[in-house]
Design a protein around this motif. Structure first.
Motif, PDB file in Angstrom:
ATOM      1  N   LYS A  61       0.877  -1.213   0.146  1.00 21.42           N
ATOM      2  CA  LYS A  61      -0.054  -0.023  -0.041  1.00 21.42           C
ATOM      3  C   LYS A  61       0.743   1.303  -0.015  1.00 21.42           C
ATOM      4  O   LYS A  61       1.926   1.232   0.763  1.00 21.42           O
ATOM      5  CB  LYS A  61      -0.902  -0.276   1.173  1.00 21.42           C
ATOM      6  N   TRP A  62       0.479   2.175  -0.842  1.00 20.13           N
ATOM      7  CA  TRP A  62       1.166   3.584  -0.580  1.00 20.13           C
ATOM      8  C   TRP A  62       0.907   4.249   0.484  1.00 20.13           C
ATOM      9  O   TRP A  62      -0.251   4.287   1.162  1.00 20.13           O
ATOM     10  CB  TRP A  62       0.616   4.567  -1.693  1.00 20.13           C
ATOM     11  N   ILE A  63       2.020   4.939   1.139  1.00 15.59           N
ATOM     12  CA  ILE A  63       1.853   5.732   2.523  1.00 15.59           C
ATOM     13  C   ILE A  63       2.031   7.211   1.817  1.00 15.59           C
ATOM     14  O   ILE A  63       2.799   7.499   1.138  1.00 15.59           O
ATOM     15  CB  ILE A  63       2.836   5.100   3.442  1.00 15.59           C
ATOM     16  N   PHE A  64       1.048   7.930   2.344  1.00 16.31           N
ATOM     17  CA  PHE A  64       1.377   9.505   2.008  1.00 16.31           C
ATOM     18  C   PHE A  64       1.778  10.558   3.025  1.00 16.31           C
ATOM     19  O   PHE A  64       1.901  11.602   2.815  1.00 16.31           O
ATOM     20  CB  PHE A  64       0.126   9.864   1.294  1.00 16.31           C
ATOM     21  N   ASP A  65       1.753   9.864   4.336  1.00 12.14           N
ATOM     22  CA  ASP A  65       1.777  10.942   5.504  1.00 12.14           C
ATOM     23  C   ASP A  65       3.515  10.642   6.019  1.00 12.14           C
ATOM     24  O   ASP A  65       3.575  11.121   7.235  1.00 12.14           O
ATOM     25  CB  ASP A  65       0.901  10.659   6.301  1.00 12.14           C
ATOM     26  N   VAL A  66       4.335  10.334   5.226  1.00  9.48           N
ATOM     27  CA  VAL A  66       5.649  10.348   5.905  1.00  9.48           C
ATOM     28  C   VAL A  66       6.351  11.636   5.272  1.00  9.48           C
ATOM     29  O   VAL A  66       6.562  11.619   3.998  1.00  9.48           O
ATOM     30  CB  VAL A  66       6.516   9.042   5.552  1.00  9.48           C
ATOM     31  N   PRO A  67       6.946  12.607   6.420  1.00  2.00           N
ATOM     32  CA  PRO A  67       7.387  13.811   5.843  1.00  2.00           C
ATOM     33  C   PRO A  67       8.647  13.681   4.816  1.00  2.00           C
ATOM     34  O   PRO A  67       9.461  12.467   5.210  1.00  2.00           O
ATOM     35  CB  PRO A  67       7.912  14.489   7.087  1.00  2.00           C
ATOM     36  N   GLY A  68       8.756  14.276   3.817  1.00  2.26           N
ATOM     37  CA  GLY A  68      10.098  13.984   2.903  1.00  2.26           C
ATOM     38  C   GLY A  68       9.657  12.921   1.951  1.00  2.26           C
ATOM     39  O   GLY A  68      10.570  13.018   0.979  1.00  2.26           O
ATOM     40  N   HIS A  69       8.756  12.216   1.849  1.00  2.00           N
ATOM     41  CA  HIS A  69       8.237  11.392   0.823  1.00  2.00           C
ATOM     42  C   HIS A  69       6.793  11.595   0.265  1.00  2.00           C
ATOM     43  O   HIS A  69       5.858  11.309   1.039  1.00  2.00           O
ATOM     44  CB  HIS A  69       8.267   9.760   1.344  1.00  2.00           C
ATOM     45  N   PRO A  70       6.694  12.022  -0.945  1.00  2.00           N
ATOM     46  CA  PRO A  70       5.477  12.287  -1.234  1.00  2.00           C
ATOM     47  C   PRO A  70       4.420  11.110  -1.437  1.00  2.00           C
ATOM     48  O   PRO A  70       3.569  11.149  -0.994  1.00  2.00           O
ATOM     49  CB  PRO A  70       5.690  12.756  -2.783  1.00  2.00           C
ATOM     50  N   ASP A  76       8.794  -0.634   1.322  1.00  2.00           N
ATOM     51  CA  ASP A  76       9.922   0.178   0.939  1.00  2.00           C
ATOM     52  C   ASP A  76      10.193   0.915   2.105  1.00  2.00           C
ATOM     53  O   ASP A  76      11.477   1.347   2.285  1.00  2.00           O
ATOM     54  CB  ASP A  76       9.920   1.256  -0.406  1.00  2.00           C
ATOM     55  N   LEU A  77       9.321   1.570   2.811  1.00  2.00           N
ATOM     56  CA  LEU A  77       9.664   2.275   4.158  1.00  2.00           C
ATOM     57  C   LEU A  77      10.387   1.507   5.260  1.00  2.00           C
ATOM     58  O   LEU A  77      11.094   1.863   5.741  1.00  2.00           O
ATOM     59  CB  LEU A  77       8.298   2.733   4.440  1.00  2.00           C
ATOM     60  N   VAL A  78       9.739   0.092   5.271  1.00  2.00           N
ATOM     61  CA  VAL A  78      10.456  -0.769   6.042  1.00  2.00           C
ATOM     62  C   VAL A  78      12.058  -0.766   5.733  1.00  2.00           C
ATOM     63  O   VAL A  78      12.767  -0.748   6.641  1.00  2.00           O
ATOM     64  CB  VAL A  78       9.604  -2.165   6.057  1.00  2.00           C
ATOM     65  N   GLU A  79      12.169  -1.085   4.481  1.00  2.58           N
ATOM     66  CA  GLU A  79      13.750  -1.143   4.076  1.00  2.58           C
ATOM     67  C   GLU A  79      14.428  -0.071   4.259  1.00  2.58           C
ATOM     68  O   GLU A  79      15.593   0.060   4.779  1.00  2.58           O
ATOM     69  CB  GLU A  79      13.657  -1.597   2.613  1.00  2.58           C
ATOM     70  N   LEU A  80      13.778   1.094   4.093  1.00  2.00           N
ATOM     71  CA  LEU A  80      14.783   2.555   4.721  1.00  2.00           C
ATOM     72  C   LEU A  80      14.889   2.579   5.913  1.00  2.00           C
ATOM     73  O   LEU A  80      16.073   2.828   6.346  1.00  2.00           O
ATOM     74  CB  LEU A  80      13.731   3.734   4.127  1.00  2.00           C
ATOM     75  N   LEU A  81      13.892   2.246   6.790  1.00  2.00           N
ATOM     76  CA  LEU A  81      14.003   2.402   8.289  1.00  2.00           C
ATOM     77  C   LEU A  81      15.066   1.193   8.729  1.00  2.00           C
ATOM     78  O   LEU A  81      15.826   1.418   9.572  1.00  2.00           O
ATOM     79  CB  LEU A  81      12.617   1.822   8.802  1.00  2.00           C
ATOM     80  N   ARG A  82      15.098  -0.046   8.113  1.00  2.00           N
ATOM     81  CA  ARG A  82      16.024  -0.955   8.471  1.00  2.00           C
ATOM     82  C   ARG A  82      17.477  -0.435   8.278  1.00  2.00           C
ATOM     83  O   ARG A  82      18.382  -0.606   9.050  1.00  2.00           O
ATOM     84  CB  ARG A  82      15.712  -2.326   7.537  1.00  2.00           C
ATOM     85  N   VAL A  83      17.705   0.327   6.963  1.00  2.00           N
ATOM     86  CA  VAL A  83      19.022   0.735   6.722  1.00  2.00           C
ATOM     87  C   VAL A  83      19.430   1.762   7.420  1.00  2.00           C
ATOM     88  O   VAL A  83      20.402   1.761   8.121  1.00  2.00           O
ATOM     89  CB  VAL A  83      19.155   1.157   5.200  1.00  2.00           C
ATOM     90  N   GLN A  84      18.422   2.719   7.702  1.00  2.00           N
ATOM     91  CA  GLN A  84      18.474   3.963   8.381  1.00  2.00           C
ATOM     92  C   GLN A  84      18.859   3.753  10.004  1.00  2.00           C
ATOM     93  O   GLN A  84      19.896   4.142  10.582  1.00  2.00           O
ATOM     94  CB  GLN A  84      17.494   4.884   8.642  1.00  2.00           C
ATOM     95  N   ALA A  85      18.229   2.793  10.574  1.00  2.00           N
ATOM     96  CA  ALA A  85      18.079   2.485  11.829  1.00  2.00           C
ATOM     97  C   ALA A  85      19.109   1.274  12.321  1.00  2.00           C
ATOM     98  O   ALA A  85      20.059   1.484  13.221  1.00  2.00           O
ATOM     99  CB  ALA A  85      16.918   2.244  12.671  1.00  2.00           C
ATOM    100  N   LEU A  86      18.980   0.206  11.902  1.00  2.00           N
ATOM    101  CA  LEU A  86      19.388  -0.915  12.221  1.00  2.00           C
ATOM    102  C   LEU A  86      20.715  -1.265  11.687  1.00  2.00           C
ATOM    103  O   LEU A  86      21.702  -1.781  12.254  1.00  2.00           O
ATOM    104  CB  LEU A  86      18.533  -2.237  11.894  1.00  2.00           C
ATOM    105  N   GLU A  87      20.787  -0.921   9.893  1.00  2.75           N
ATOM    106  CA  GLU A  87      22.038  -1.272   9.645  1.00  2.75           C
ATOM    107  C   GLU A  87      23.143  -0.056   9.900  1.00  2.75           C
ATOM    108  O   GLU A  87      24.411  -0.721  10.390  1.00  2.75           O
ATOM    109  CB  GLU A  87      21.972  -1.289   8.086  1.00  2.75           C
ATOM    110  N   GLN A  88      22.810   0.935   9.799  1.00  2.00           N
ATOM    111  CA  GLN A  88      23.775   2.175  10.085  1.00  2.00           C
ATOM    112  C   GLN A  88      24.243   1.714  11.555  1.00  2.00           C
ATOM    113  O   GLN A  88      25.319   2.211  11.788  1.00  2.00           O
ATOM    114  CB  GLN A  88      22.815   3.257  10.113  1.00  2.00           C
TER     115      GLN A  88
END
Ligand SMILES: Cc1cc2nc3c(=O)[nH]c(=O)nc-3n(C[C@H](O)[C@H](O)[C@H](O)COP(=O)(O)OP(=O)(O)OC[C@H]3O[C@@H](n4cnc5c(N)ncnc54)[C@H](O)[C@@H]3O)c2cc1C
Length: 248
Positions: A61-70, A76-88
């Motif tokens: 499903k598309w998510i529209f209410d995450v700042p910085g992401h139209p 894809d948001l889960v993957e971004l969070l994984r990289v930003q928080a857990l991998e980093q």
């Protein structure tokens, strides 16, 4: 981030600064902020994958209410969070691991929290509970038992849009989930009907506006205030009979 079994086993002997219960968006953001403060963290989740509701209930499903992401797909948001928080910050993720109880050990500066899980005890100086609503359970329909049709055309979540490609889809509900899916399946289903037992939808105004516009265009058929009266089909859902809510 590690999900390596050997390193995860070693983590049971470590005392970390923070154990985060829940690897949904809130849990992963918590791990991110721990990293920014140079606090060592770990996350645990009873599910086999990261992402909480985003991964388990609406990955496509598309998510529209995450700042910085139209707009961004939930998976894809889960993957971004994984990289930003857990991998980093090299945060261990104990999946398939359920937290049961908490106790304390030691005293003074040596005092630690012991989190008792179904895979053993995890020690840390603090525990953050980011467990959302806990275990996910489908919200069953009031007034009509869909149990016999579960797995035969009745779904409580959309794990894969492809499974509904070219199908006539009837969505029951009037909240964010129902309205979001009415819009998100426009490019997938051959026909969309939205059935709601009350007048008025309880979703975000923007989404409700999109549903009403789609209805005006003839892309979504609205049945309000209607409810399911009967479901028919030979092995799977084929035909649904509705009744007006005032005719209960
Ligand atoms: C269909 C649908 C569409 C949505 N669309 C949007 C949207 O477009 N925009 C938006 O902002 N929000 C949306 N939401 C809401 C959003 O998904 C939630 O607000 C969000 O997931 C909450 O994040 P969380 O990390 O607090 O909890 P969750 O995502 O629920 O994650 C909590 C995690 O904790 C784990 N957990 C719980 N108890 C334990 C335990 N004892 N041991 C181990 N693990 C445990 C669970 O397994 C889960 O993985 C939607 C929700 C649904 C259902």
């Amino acid at each position: 981030m590690t999900t390596d079994p050997v390193q995860l086993t070693a983590d049971f002997d470590e005392v970390r600064d923070i154990t985060v219960i829940g690897a949904g968006p809130v849990g992963m953001c918590t791990a991110f902020w721990a990293g920014m403060r140079e606090a060592s963290a770990r996350v645990i989740d009873s599910l086999p994958e990261l992402g909480g509701q985003l991964a388990a209930l609406y990955p496509e499903k598309w998510i529209f209410d995450v700042p910085g992401h139209p707009r961004v797909l939930a998976k894809d948001l889960v993957e971004l969070l994984r990289v930003q928080a857990l991998e980093q910050f090299d945060v261990p993720a104990h999946l398939h691991t359920t937290a049961h109880t908490i106790s304390w050990e030691g005293s003074g500066d040596e005092r630690v929290v012991v989190l008792h899980t179904d895979r053993g005890e995890l020690r840390s100086r603090a525990v953050v509970v980011a467990g959302g609503h806990g275990a996910f359970e489908p919200k069953k329909l009031p007034g009509y038992d869909m149990t016999p049709w579960e797995g035969r055309g009745a779904h409580y979540l959309v794990g894969s849009k492809a499974a509904l490609a070219g199908k006539r889809v009837l969505i029951v509900g009037g909240g964010d989930s129902a309205c979001d899916w009415a819009i998100n399946l426009l490019d997938t289903a051959s026909e969309i009907r939205l059935v709601h037992r009350r007048e008025g939808f309880r979703a975000h105004e923007l989404t409700v506006g999109q549903v009403l516009e789609a209805a005006d265009r003839g892309d979504v058929a609205l049945h309000v205030p209607f409810q399911i009266k009967e479901v028919h089909g030979n092995g799977g859902v084929e035909r649904v009979v509705l009744h007006h809510s005032e005719d209960e």
